[in-house]
Design a protein around this motif. Sequence first.
Motif, PDB file in Angstrom:
ATOM      1  N   LEU A  23      -6.604   2.978  -1.571  1.00  0.00           N
ATOM      2  CA  LEU A  23      -5.473   3.734  -1.023  1.00  0.00           C
ATOM      3  C   LEU A  23      -4.425   2.772  -0.480  1.00  0.00           C
ATOM      4  O   LEU A  23      -4.741   1.702   0.032  1.00  0.00           O
ATOM      5  N   GLY A  24      -3.177   3.193  -0.599  1.00  0.00           N
ATOM      6  CA  GLY A  24      -2.092   2.327  -0.169  1.00  0.00           C
ATOM      7  C   GLY A  24      -1.716   1.299  -1.223  1.00  0.00           C
ATOM      8  O   GLY A  24      -0.786   0.527  -1.036  1.00  0.00           O
ATOM      9  N   GLY A  25      -2.418   1.297  -2.340  1.00  0.00           N
ATOM     10  CA  GLY A  25      -2.118   0.375  -3.430  1.00  0.00           C
ATOM     11  C   GLY A  25      -1.948   1.153  -4.703  1.00  0.00           C
ATOM     12  O   GLY A  25      -0.844   1.556  -5.071  1.00  0.00           O
ATOM     13  N   GLU A  26      -3.071   1.408  -5.411  1.00  0.00           N
ATOM     14  CA  GLU A  26      -3.021   2.195  -6.631  1.00  0.00           C
ATOM     15  C   GLU A  26      -2.516   3.609  -6.356  1.00  0.00           C
ATOM     16  O   GLU A  26      -1.822   4.206  -7.170  1.00  0.00           O
ATOM     17  N   ALA A  27      -2.886   4.140  -5.198  1.00  0.00           N
ATOM     18  CA  ALA A  27      -2.315   5.411  -4.739  1.00  0.00           C
ATOM     19  C   ALA A  27      -1.229   5.066  -3.720  1.00  0.00           C
ATOM     20  O   ALA A  27      -1.458   4.276  -2.807  1.00  0.00           O
ATOM     21  N   ASP A  29       1.535   5.487  -0.555  1.00  0.00           N
ATOM     22  CA  ASP A  29       1.274   5.861   0.834  1.00  0.00           C
ATOM     23  C   ASP A  29       1.205   7.372   1.027  1.00  0.00           C
ATOM     24  O   ASP A  29       0.296   7.883   1.693  1.00  0.00           O
ATOM     25  N   ARG A  30       2.150   8.095   0.445  1.00  0.00           N
ATOM     26  CA  ARG A  30       2.187   9.539   0.668  1.00  0.00           C
ATOM     27  C   ARG A  30       0.942  10.220   0.112  1.00  0.00           C
ATOM     28  O   ARG A  30       0.316  11.028   0.795  1.00  0.00           O
ATOM     29  N   GLU A  31       0.576   9.863  -1.127  1.00  0.00           N
ATOM     30  CA  GLU A  31      -0.607  10.492  -1.724  1.00  0.00           C
ATOM     31  C   GLU A  31      -1.877  10.013  -1.033  1.00  0.00           C
ATOM     32  O   GLU A  31      -2.838  10.765  -0.884  1.00  0.00           O
ATOM     33  N   SER A  32      -1.889   8.762  -0.591  1.00  0.00           N
ATOM     34  CA  SER A  32      -3.052   8.243   0.119  1.00  0.00           C
ATOM     35  C   SER A  32      -3.313   9.046   1.383  1.00  0.00           C
ATOM     36  O   SER A  32      -4.464   9.426   1.675  1.00  0.00           O
ATOM     37  N   PRO A 284     -11.392   8.281  -4.988  1.00  0.00           N
ATOM     38  CA  PRO A 284     -10.322   8.953  -5.732  1.00  0.00           C
ATOM     39  C   PRO A 284      -8.980   8.265  -5.542  1.00  0.00           C
ATOM     40  O   PRO A 284      -8.642   7.809  -4.452  1.00  0.00           O
ATOM     41  N   ARG A 285      -8.214   8.212  -6.637  1.00  0.00           N
ATOM     42  CA  ARG A 285      -6.863   7.650  -6.582  1.00  0.00           C
ATOM     43  C   ARG A 285      -5.806   8.745  -6.554  1.00  0.00           C
ATOM     44  O   ARG A 285      -4.626   8.465  -6.342  1.00  0.00           O
ATOM     45  N   THR A 286      -6.219   9.997  -6.807  1.00  0.00           N
ATOM     46  CA  THR A 286      -5.293  11.130  -6.788  1.00  0.00           C
ATOM     47  C   THR A 286      -5.970  12.302  -6.085  1.00  0.00           C
ATOM     48  O   THR A 286      -7.199  12.339  -5.949  1.00  0.00           O
TER      49      THR A 286
END
Length: 333
Positions: A23-27, A29-32, A284-286
């Motif tokens: 999180l904060g990378g591949e995803a 900030d908002r989605e994380s 999860p990335r999403t």
Amino acid sequence: MEYRALGRTGVKVSPLCLGCGRLGGEAGDRESIEIIERAIAAGVNFLDTHSHREGVSEEIVGKALKLGGHRSRVVLATKLHFRLSRCGPKAAIRRPHIKAQCEASLSRLQTDWIDLYQIHEPTSDIPIDETLRATDDLVREGKVRYLGSSTLAAWQLVDSLWTCKEQGLNRIVSDQPPYHLLDRRIERELIPMALTYGLAVLPWSPLADGFLTGKYRRGRPMPADARLATAANDERIDAIFSDASYTVAETLERLAEEKGCTASQLALAWCMQQPGITSPIIGPRTTDQLDDNLGALRVAVSDRDRDTLDKAAPPGGKIAPYYESDFGPHHFR
């Protein structure tokens, strides 16, 4: 949701742990933040992160917990790393650096304490008591509540328990090993040891880096956005994409279709419901992937399902090596 004991502690954790390392990378900030919010709203109270990538994951977790006012309601885990590029492999595990790492994590997480601080991949040239004395200090100072480990062998864990008993130190209460249908080696020694000594087992990569999600098909090109697409030059790749691996994936898909769930949900449910397992770590990335993962909580694995999967992926066996340690000979080899 049925919560489980974190080893011999009085802490109760959800049967799935939200892994926040990407999180904060591949995803973004908002989605994380949305992933964290949705997981907590669904009853997940266990979050695991680490200080890789300059602590980006810890920063986004800290931000999300502060924005939602969730800190007191979650069990927050992060890791003490022994290999840091900024200070070299040996400097990273000296007592002052262990304390400095913890302080940096606390700052990024915007919290006064870490619920579970995990020793990750120790080096063979530093005695375990040197590390455990330093982590014991963190517990006594109130900065850490419980100690865990990641990717330690069964003999290393027993060594750490003996050291803590001999020296009156706070003991390790959990371990994070790799565990999924393609790599079941921890069933030989680590799980029996954990059951004997009351350690929680928190498997990482329960979906085998996505191989068990159904996105990889025998004889078809690899999806361009797949996690394993970046491992094309990895020496493990031939074993991962072997006939035996595809047989496991296809068996999983067939059973999942019969049960009315996805392959990833069945793979997670199998892992959750194995003896000695406390809480598999999902990544999860999403939000869609999160929702799919959470669906595993509603999947029941029957004895027939286990027998079918055992035939494709023999208990205690290794179809694809997802982790090999360089810390001497042990059960991961």
